[in-house]
Design an enzyme around this catalytic site. Sequence first.
Site, mmCIF file in Angstrom:
data_model
loop_
_atom_site.group_PDB
_atom_site.id
_atom_site.type_symbol
_atom_site.label_atom_id
_atom_site.label_comp_id
_atom_site.label_asym_id
_atom_site.label_seq_id
_atom_site.Cartn_x
_atom_site.Cartn_y
_atom_site.Cartn_z
ATOM 1 N N CYS A 198 0.855 -1.206 0.000
ATOM 2 C CA CYS A 198 0.000 0.000 0.000
ATOM 3 C C CYS A 198 0.885 1.248 0.000
ATOM 4 C CB CYS A 198 -0.896 0.041 1.237
ATOM 5 S SG CYS A 198 -1.982 -1.361 1.449
ATOM 6 N N ASP A 209 33.582 19.285 20.905
ATOM 7 C CA ASP A 209 34.063 20.652 21.066
ATOM 8 C C ASP A 209 34.328 20.855 22.559
ATOM 9 O OD1 ASP A 209 34.398 23.535 20.568
ATOM 10 O OD2 ASP A 209 32.487 23.697 21.622
ATOM 11 N N ASP A 251 28.238 23.265 20.221
ATOM 12 C CA ASP A 251 27.159 24.157 20.674
ATOM 13 C C ASP A 251 27.187 25.552 20.067
ATOM 14 O OD1 ASP A 251 29.524 24.948 22.164
ATOM 15 O OD2 ASP A 251 28.157 26.153 23.387
#
Length: 745
Positions: free
Chosen positions: A21, A441, A640
Amino acid sequence: MEDKKLDIITLPIEGMHCASCVLRVEKSLKKTPGVKEANVNLATEQAQVIIDKELVNFEKLKEAIEKAGYKVSDNYLNDSESEEYIPKEQLNYIKSLKKDLLFAALFTLPVLLISMLMMSERFNNILSSLAHHIDKVLFVLTTPVVFISGRRFFISAIKGLKNFTADMNTLIAVGTGSAYLFSSLITLFPSSSNFLPMQNYKTLYYETAVVIIALILLGRWLEAKSKLKTSDAIKKLIGLKPKTANVIRDGKEITVSIKELQLNDIVIVRPGEKIPADGFIINGHSIVDESMISGESIPIEKKFGDKVIGGTINISGSFDFRVSAIGKNSVLGKIISIVEQAQLSKASIQNLVDKIASIFVPIVIVIAIITFLFWLIFHDSLTHGLTSFIAVLIIACPCALGLATPTALIVGTGLGAKAGILIKNAQSLELLHKVTHVLFDKTGTITTGELIVEAIYPLNDFKEKEFLQLIVSAENKSEHPIAKAIVNFARLNSIQLLEPGKFKASIGFGIEAEINNHRIIIGNEDLLKSNAVNLVDLNEVQNQITTEGKITIYCAIDNKLAGVIILSDFVKPTAKTAIDKLKESGIKVILISGDNKKVTEGIAKKMCIENFYAEVSPEDKVKIINEVKKNNRILAMVGDGINDAPALASADIGIAMANGTDVAIESADVVLMKNDLLDVYRAIQISKLTIKAIKQNLFWAFIYNIIGIPLAAAGFLNPMFSAFAMSMSSISVITNSLRISRKSI
């Protein structure tokens, strides 16, 4: 989306039951001019379509879906603002299944009872003369089940036939239709049995038709109810929103529905109430519990100018705030949107399953026909031929194949959302478990990014208070983070500031100033040496200074060394544990930073990270990532800041901290809402659990069909048992996927 002409539309689709389907709807949508991409998810029963708004609209998409034999719900856009996440159409579908199931059960029980009694020799002898009349009773009882409860299967099969496609409904319709038509022919035209290798009335299949329809309806009803549980994560997120808000309009306080809230509305929040939207406090102060969004267990004090987040709870105190974001633009709205998009996306493994499913149903029909002919020609048995034909059609289950991958992915992303780990797409969830290297980082990721003064060492008979007053007064003119940390320290210690006469900042070195006829120099060793300051007096404090991973600032007054200030950027509490767990899992950890080598090396040693890069520019970070990615390594980058955005985008998996910049969060594939580095490890564990569940689901789905179809063809399986087994296979796949949500990570 970069191209303003492109738009993403989410369409809830009714009538899909198996992987074939999905493929049928996708093909129909992709053929529509203006559709750039179409992904259909069986578990959520939705299609996500990327369109060119100038070439295609909703009506054309709806037409394409209906052409494929399916229906678009009237409420075609999934509304995250609704109080209930489950669309009414989905609830109506479950109700209609239940209604048809109960109707089928009402007639199936007497049909089954009569058929079983007819198999009894005693009952057979007593009522043998009435056998033909009993057949008509069975015909009357079976017909409503086939044409009322079973109509959905036949309607879908006919639509598929018009489009030259076949799906699970085709198999059910052909199987039950064959049993019903054959039995009806013998009942209504008894003489036709003379032309067939018939034995007696026992070869009628009324009970087969009604029991199969009833069992499959039962299976689909249980399946639909099970599917609802897969969206628990989004339901809980939406449940964070209050239903009403108290706003000030025309100078009066009124209560409005959350849907009526507007930008710049002034909202009043009292103790114990949920905050209805994002905004900034303009009056009052309070303590707010933000744990449900940030994961921070300690309530946060809020005052004038502070931001508040919709869905969080006001604990004590009252305040007014101005609404700055509502709906999908709010923090909670964005979280819900990310989870929704992830659950609608498709993993690469699903594409393979869809291709298999596209040829699965036609192959099953061919096998069923060959089985029928084999029994009829070689064994002269219409009874065995028809029984095996129906059993093959019914035992086959593309539903389980279609649900194997999406249900596990939905539950996996939901588990992540509950834990504060937002995985943006299925591809990232699928790839996370393969990660071999993680690059962290330093500033703002492993460390807090907020410098604080850790120690002060006055020298050459300078008194601490006098020393601090001059140094801090000079630093008060600087915007550098080091200067701000020193000034904050002075304010906490009530140091009175003086006004500098002259001020000069040397980028990368430090500052020079004049205060009360004193010449002040603050910075690194090179700055002091270039001004002929003698550093020999450092020897008396050298043993006391621990500079590993810390920042040392040298201060001179009137060209004489006056003291040393030690600052540090604190390592986050769970950083070391997270790194240890990653290393224990066999993942290599690398530290990368734009900070100087001495500070970066100190943090690396503290975290037991062997490999690190210091003084790295954003461009160099990308180069390092591309180098690490060689030799089929899978790399995750955790950052960040704005400077991390290129690296996050270049990595195989970009992981951003929620307290980072919008640019970093936008570039990442995973967002850690709690800013907890342990969630990097948890995200990988969620991926492992999800992939394990997918493999289990696919294994059992394939094994079920590989074993079941030959057994049915060989005449070992009764069609009614086949119907039960087929229904249970889909439910077992969903149940296995739901196990993920109960795992502790």
